[in-house]
Structures are given as C-alpha cells and as structure tokens.
Write a protein that holds these residues in place. Structure first.
Motif, PDB file in Angstrom:
ATOM      1  N   ALA A  60       0.515  -1.198  -0.073  1.00  0.00           N
ATOM      2  CA  ALA A  60      -0.430  -0.042  -0.291  1.00  0.00           C
ATOM      3  C   ALA A  60       1.414   1.321   0.393  1.00  0.00           C
ATOM      4  CB  ALA A  60      -0.893  -0.333   1.664  1.00  0.00           C
ATOM      5  N   ILE A  61       1.754   1.701   0.835  1.00  0.00           N
ATOM      6  CA  ILE A  61       2.455   2.435   0.889  1.00  0.00           C
ATOM      7  C   ILE A  61       3.204   2.389  -0.472  1.00  0.00           C
ATOM      8  CG2 ILE A  61       4.899   3.408   1.828  1.00  0.00           C
ATOM      9  CD1 ILE A  61       3.407   1.656   4.414  1.00  0.00           C
ATOM     10  N   VAL A  62       3.891   1.117  -0.799  1.00  0.00           N
ATOM     11  CA  VAL A  62       5.553   1.664  -2.495  1.00  0.00           C
ATOM     12  C   VAL A  62       3.796   2.138  -3.554  1.00  0.00           C
ATOM     13  CG1 VAL A  62       6.362   0.475  -4.176  1.00  0.00           C
ATOM     14  CG2 VAL A  62       6.973  -0.280  -1.299  1.00  0.00           C
ATOM     15  N   GLY A  63       2.718   1.286  -3.656  1.00  0.00           N
ATOM     16  CA  GLY A  63       1.725   2.198  -4.008  1.00  0.00           C
ATOM     17  C   GLY A  63       1.351   3.026  -4.162  1.00  0.00           C
ATOM     18  N   ALA A  64       1.039   3.685  -3.118  1.00  0.00           N
ATOM     19  CA  ALA A  64       0.711   5.328  -2.534  1.00  0.00           C
ATOM     20  C   ALA A  64       1.690   5.948  -3.050  1.00  0.00           C
ATOM     21  CB  ALA A  64       0.374   5.250  -1.551  1.00  0.00           C
ATOM     22  N   ARG A  65       3.190   6.031  -2.725  1.00  0.00           N
ATOM     23  CA  ARG A  65       3.948   6.621  -3.744  1.00  0.00           C
ATOM     24  C   ARG A  65       3.766   6.459  -5.196  1.00  0.00           C
ATOM     25  NH1 ARG A  65       7.071   9.388  -5.417  1.00  0.00           N
ATOM     26  NH2 ARG A  65       9.263   9.663  -5.733  1.00  0.00           N
ATOM     27  N   GLU A  66       4.256   5.684  -5.622  1.00  0.00           N
ATOM     28  CA  GLU A  66       4.225   5.285  -7.180  1.00  0.00           C
ATOM     29  C   GLU A  66       3.073   5.801  -7.718  1.00  0.00           C
ATOM     30  OE1 GLU A  66       6.598   3.761  -9.312  1.00  0.00           O
ATOM     31  OE2 GLU A  66       7.783   3.640  -7.262  1.00  0.00           O
ATOM     32  N   PHE A  67       2.060   5.958  -7.313  1.00  0.00           N
ATOM     33  CA  PHE A  67       0.939   7.208  -7.716  1.00  0.00           C
ATOM     34  C   PHE A  67       0.838   8.188  -7.958  1.00  0.00           C
ATOM     35  CE2 PHE A  67      -2.173   3.514  -6.579  1.00  0.00           C
ATOM     36  CZ  PHE A  67      -1.630   2.475  -7.870  1.00  0.00           C
ATOM     37  N   GLY A  68       1.744   8.846  -6.751  1.00  0.00           N
ATOM     38  CA  GLY A  68       2.164  10.616  -6.650  1.00  0.00           C
ATOM     39  C   GLY A  68       1.633  10.548  -5.059  1.00  0.00           C
ATOM     40  N   SER A  69       2.774  11.968  -4.674  1.00  0.00           N
ATOM     41  CA  SER A  69       2.730  11.991  -3.290  1.00  0.00           C
ATOM     42  C   SER A  69       1.893  12.504  -2.356  1.00  0.00           C
ATOM     43  CB  SER A  69       3.291  13.589  -3.204  1.00  0.00           C
ATOM     44  OG  SER A  69       3.544  14.762  -4.323  1.00  0.00           O
ATOM     45  N   THR A  70       0.637  12.806  -3.814  1.00  0.00           N
ATOM     46  CA  THR A  70      -0.480  13.077  -2.559  1.00  0.00           C
ATOM     47  C   THR A  70      -1.420  12.061  -2.365  1.00  0.00           C
ATOM     48  OG1 THR A  70      -0.982  15.672  -3.781  1.00  0.00           O
ATOM     49  CG2 THR A  70      -3.168  14.537  -3.406  1.00  0.00           C
ATOM     50  N   THR A  71      -1.218  10.741  -2.885  1.00  0.00           N
ATOM     51  CA  THR A  71      -1.678   9.646  -2.848  1.00  0.00           C
ATOM     52  C   THR A  71      -1.520   8.956  -0.894  1.00  0.00           C
ATOM     53  OG1 THR A  71      -2.115   8.812  -4.799  1.00  0.00           O
ATOM     54  CG2 THR A  71      -2.144   7.630  -2.983  1.00  0.00           C
ATOM     55  N   PHE A  72       0.277   9.395  -1.476  1.00  0.00           N
ATOM     56  CA  PHE A  72       1.236   8.809  -0.093  1.00  0.00           C
ATOM     57  C   PHE A  72       0.977   9.996   0.855  1.00  0.00           C
ATOM     58  CE2 PHE A  72       4.977   8.944   2.265  1.00  0.00           C
ATOM     59  CZ  PHE A  72       5.401   7.482   2.369  1.00  0.00           C
ATOM     60  N   ASN A  73       0.731  11.246   0.818  1.00  0.00           N
ATOM     61  CA  ASN A  73       0.323  12.153   1.902  1.00  0.00           C
ATOM     62  C   ASN A  73      -0.777  12.513   2.781  1.00  0.00           C
ATOM     63  OD1 ASN A  73       2.637  13.379   1.713  1.00  0.00           O
ATOM     64  ND2 ASN A  73       2.048  14.927   0.173  1.00  0.00           N
ATOM     65  N   VAL A  74      -2.023  11.865   1.668  1.00  0.00           N
ATOM     66  CA  VAL A  74      -2.908  11.106   2.667  1.00  0.00           C
ATOM     67  C   VAL A  74      -2.978   9.683   3.390  1.00  0.00           C
ATOM     68  CG1 VAL A  74      -5.662  10.129   1.643  1.00  0.00           C
ATOM     69  CG2 VAL A  74      -4.781  12.102   0.306  1.00  0.00           C
ATOM     70  N   THR A 200       3.733  15.870  10.567  1.00  0.00           N
ATOM     71  CA  THR A 200       4.791  16.870  10.224  1.00  0.00           C
ATOM     72  C   THR A 200       5.432  16.117   8.671  1.00  0.00           C
ATOM     73  OG1 THR A 200       6.039  16.183  11.735  1.00  0.00           O
ATOM     74  CG2 THR A 200       7.149  17.663  10.426  1.00  0.00           C
ATOM     75  N   HIS A 201       5.551  15.184   8.181  1.00  0.00           N
ATOM     76  CA  HIS A 201       5.440  14.922   6.886  1.00  0.00           C
ATOM     77  C   HIS A 201       5.073  14.699   5.598  1.00  0.00           C
ATOM     78  CE1 HIS A 201       9.416  13.426   9.024  1.00  0.00           C
ATOM     79  NE2 HIS A 201      10.468  13.813   7.766  1.00  0.00           N
ATOM     80  N   ALA A 202       3.869  14.543   6.414  1.00  0.00           N
ATOM     81  CA  ALA A 202       2.332  14.715   5.406  1.00  0.00           C
ATOM     82  C   ALA A 202       1.743  16.303   5.064  1.00  0.00           C
ATOM     83  CB  ALA A 202       0.895  13.824   5.598  1.00  0.00           C
ATOM     84  N   LEU A 203       1.573  16.821   6.048  1.00  0.00           N
ATOM     85  CA  LEU A 203       0.634  17.999   5.906  1.00  0.00           C
ATOM     86  C   LEU A 203       1.067  19.096   4.985  1.00  0.00           C
ATOM     87  CD1 LEU A 203       0.014  18.326   9.897  1.00  0.00           C
ATOM     88  CD2 LEU A 203      -1.558  18.164   8.002  1.00  0.00           C
ATOM     89  N   PRO A 204       2.077  19.389   4.682  1.00  0.00           N
ATOM     90  CA  PRO A 204       3.251  20.455   3.855  1.00  0.00           C
ATOM     91  C   PRO A 204       2.754  19.921   2.630  1.00  0.00           C
ATOM     92  CG  PRO A 204       4.535  20.033   5.980  1.00  0.00           C
ATOM     93  CD  PRO A 204       3.389  18.849   5.901  1.00  0.00           C
ATOM     94  N   GLY A 205       3.392  18.608   2.181  1.00  0.00           N
ATOM     95  CA  GLY A 205       2.552  18.109   1.658  1.00  0.00           C
ATOM     96  C   GLY A 205       1.216  18.547   0.975  1.00  0.00           C
ATOM     97  N   LEU A 206       0.281  18.038   2.297  1.00  0.00           N
ATOM     98  CA  LEU A 206      -1.376  18.410   1.166  1.00  0.00           C
ATOM     99  C   LEU A 206      -1.566  19.744   1.333  1.00  0.00           C
ATOM    100  CD1 LEU A 206      -2.757  15.633   4.020  1.00  0.00           C
ATOM    101  CD2 LEU A 206      -2.545  15.594   0.644  1.00  0.00           C
ATOM    102  N   LEU A 207      -0.818  20.646   2.293  1.00  0.00           N
ATOM    103  CA  LEU A 207      -1.678  22.348   2.122  1.00  0.00           C
ATOM    104  C   LEU A 207      -0.948  22.507   0.849  1.00  0.00           C
ATOM    105  CD1 LEU A 207      -0.384  23.003   5.895  1.00  0.00           C
ATOM    106  CD2 LEU A 207      -2.927  23.082   4.835  1.00  0.00           C
ATOM    107  N   SER A 208       0.658  22.396   0.140  1.00  0.00           N
ATOM    108  CA  SER A 208       0.865  23.064  -0.329  1.00  0.00           C
ATOM    109  C   SER A 208       0.597  22.465  -1.687  1.00  0.00           C
ATOM    110  CB  SER A 208       2.425  22.381  -1.247  1.00  0.00           C
ATOM    111  OG  SER A 208       2.831  20.853  -1.248  1.00  0.00           O
ATOM    112  N   THR A 209      -0.237  21.615  -2.068  1.00  0.00           N
ATOM    113  CA  THR A 209      -1.383  20.952  -3.157  1.00  0.00           C
ATOM    114  C   THR A 209      -2.556  21.527  -3.148  1.00  0.00           C
ATOM    115  OG1 THR A 209      -0.469  18.744  -2.814  1.00  0.00           O
ATOM    116  CG2 THR A 209      -2.076  18.389  -3.999  1.00  0.00           C
ATOM    117  N   ILE A 210      -2.808  21.953  -1.788  1.00  0.00           N
ATOM    118  CA  ILE A 210      -4.430  22.403  -1.926  1.00  0.00           C
ATOM    119  C   ILE A 210      -4.708  24.358  -2.010  1.00  0.00           C
ATOM    120  CG2 ILE A 210      -5.883  23.697   0.212  1.00  0.00           C
ATOM    121  CD1 ILE A 210      -5.886  20.614   1.750  1.00  0.00           C
ATOM    122  N   GLY A 211      -3.447  24.675  -1.503  1.00  0.00           N
ATOM    123  CA  GLY A 211      -2.526  25.915  -2.367  1.00  0.00           C
ATOM    124  C   GLY A 211      -2.691  25.862  -3.314  1.00  0.00           C
TER     125      GLY A 211
END
Length: 211
Positions: A60-74, A200-211
């Motif tokens: 699941a983790i590798v799959g999320a990484r391959e599908f994109g950073s947003t999926t991994f951050n979620v 700490t690693h997930a929220l900045p990526g998600l906030l940058s995607t939303i922004g």
C-alpha cells in the motif's frame, strides 16, 4: 537502497513486532502459564500473520508513492491520525486483565490464527511503516518491495527473539505484570511521537497541493 532506508525498514519491522499489543500480551500470558517453549511456538505462528500484514502495508505504501505524492501524503495523514488515536488511548489506559490470554494446547496454531485475524494488525502496520518511511518516500519503488518485505521480516524476527528470550524468565514476567500499565502508557507516548512524525511529513505536502 540507502543505509538510512535500510535501517528504517528494519526498525519498522522491529518496532511493529515488539510493541506491546494483543500479541505481546498473549505471549506473556502463555509464557507465564506454560513457559518459554510454548511462548516461542505462539510467536512463530504469529509471525506468519505479521509477514502478511507487513507485506500488505508495504504494498500500500509503495503503491501510494508510485501513484503520486498526494496519495502518499493522504495515507500519511490517515496513518498519523490513527497512530495518535492509538497512542492517546494507551496513555489514558486503565488497569485491566481483559488483554491476558490463557494457556493454549497448540501454541503454534493459536499464534497463526491470532496473527491472521487480529483486526488491528494491518492499520497498525501501515501507520508504523508510514511514520518511519515517510521522510524517504521518494526512494520507494516496486523493485525494492521484496527487499522491504525481507527486511521487515528480519526486524520482526529480531523482536520476537528478544521476546522469546525474556518471556520465560520469572522476574521479567513479574516486572511486566507489575508495571504493565506504565509500559502501555510509555508505548502510547511512542505512538504519539510516530504520529507527529507522520503528520509533519504529510501535512506540508497536502497544504501545498491545496494551496
């Protein structure tokens, strides 16, 4: 595979295996009733479930990484929140004997069934691995998956060797039973720390995607 990723996967498997939970409480109960050999049989059976759930979590983790950073951050956000909830529950735990498991006539078979049917196994595996691997997400690929699974197995097996070594010692069992609540709460603090790391690693990526 970098040294830091190598050590992170080993540590993930080790921490997943040794952290007090239903399986650890069960092996201490069986060890107290029937000794180290029965406890070792239970853990050898339980390891089969660990391999399944850790492998599924890594897929699941590798799959999320391959599908994109947003999926991994979620995934990291969900895992972090779940770990925080588990940690908070452990910190606020009250003394109870409901988690103790009685002796089993077939420790290995009991361990297999217990490991495969533990409803918390998969989400805890995902949360633990995500918390420790999130900072190295860019390094994860499908080609690494067999090595990731093998390393997590080695880490879990090392944790179980330690448990087998201590489960038959009378003084260790006495100390564990006497301070079970404190140990549980300390593990809760550790879970909360992992949760903060994941968030700490997930929220900045998600906030940058939303922004």
């Amino acid at each position: 595979m970098t040294v830091s990723l190598f050590l992170a996967v080993l540590a993930s498997g080790f921490i997943y295996g040794i952290t007090p939970g239903p399986g650890v409480l069960a092996v201490f109960g069986i060890g107290a009733a029937r000794g180290r050999r029965a406890g070792a049989g239970f853990l050898c059976g339980h390891l089969l479930g660990d391999v399944l759930w850790c492998s599924t979590a890594l897929i699941a983790i590798v799959g999320a990484r391959e599908f994109g950073s947003t999926t991994f951050n979620v995934l990291g956000l969900i895992s972090g929140l779940y770990l925080f909830w588990l940690g908070l529950r452990a910190v606020r735990a009250q003394r109870s004997s409901s988690g103790q498991q009685g002796p089993s006539r077939q420790p290995f078979a009991h361990g297999v069934v217990f490991g495969l049917t533990n409803p918390k196994a998969y989400p805890v595996a995902v949360a633990t691995f995500t918390a420790l691997l999130s900072s190295r997400a860019q390094l994860l690929t499908w080609d690494m998956l067999p090595w990731l699974i093998a390393l997590s197995f080695v880490g879990g097996a090392a944790a179980y060797l330690i448990l087998i070594g201590v489960v038959g010692a009378g003084q260790v069992r006495a100390v564990y039973q006497r301070h079970e609540l404190l140990i549980t709460r300390l593990c809760g603090v550790m879970f909360i720390g992992f949760a903060i790391s994941a968030l700490t690693h997930a929220l900045p990526g998600l906030l940058s995607t939303i922004g």
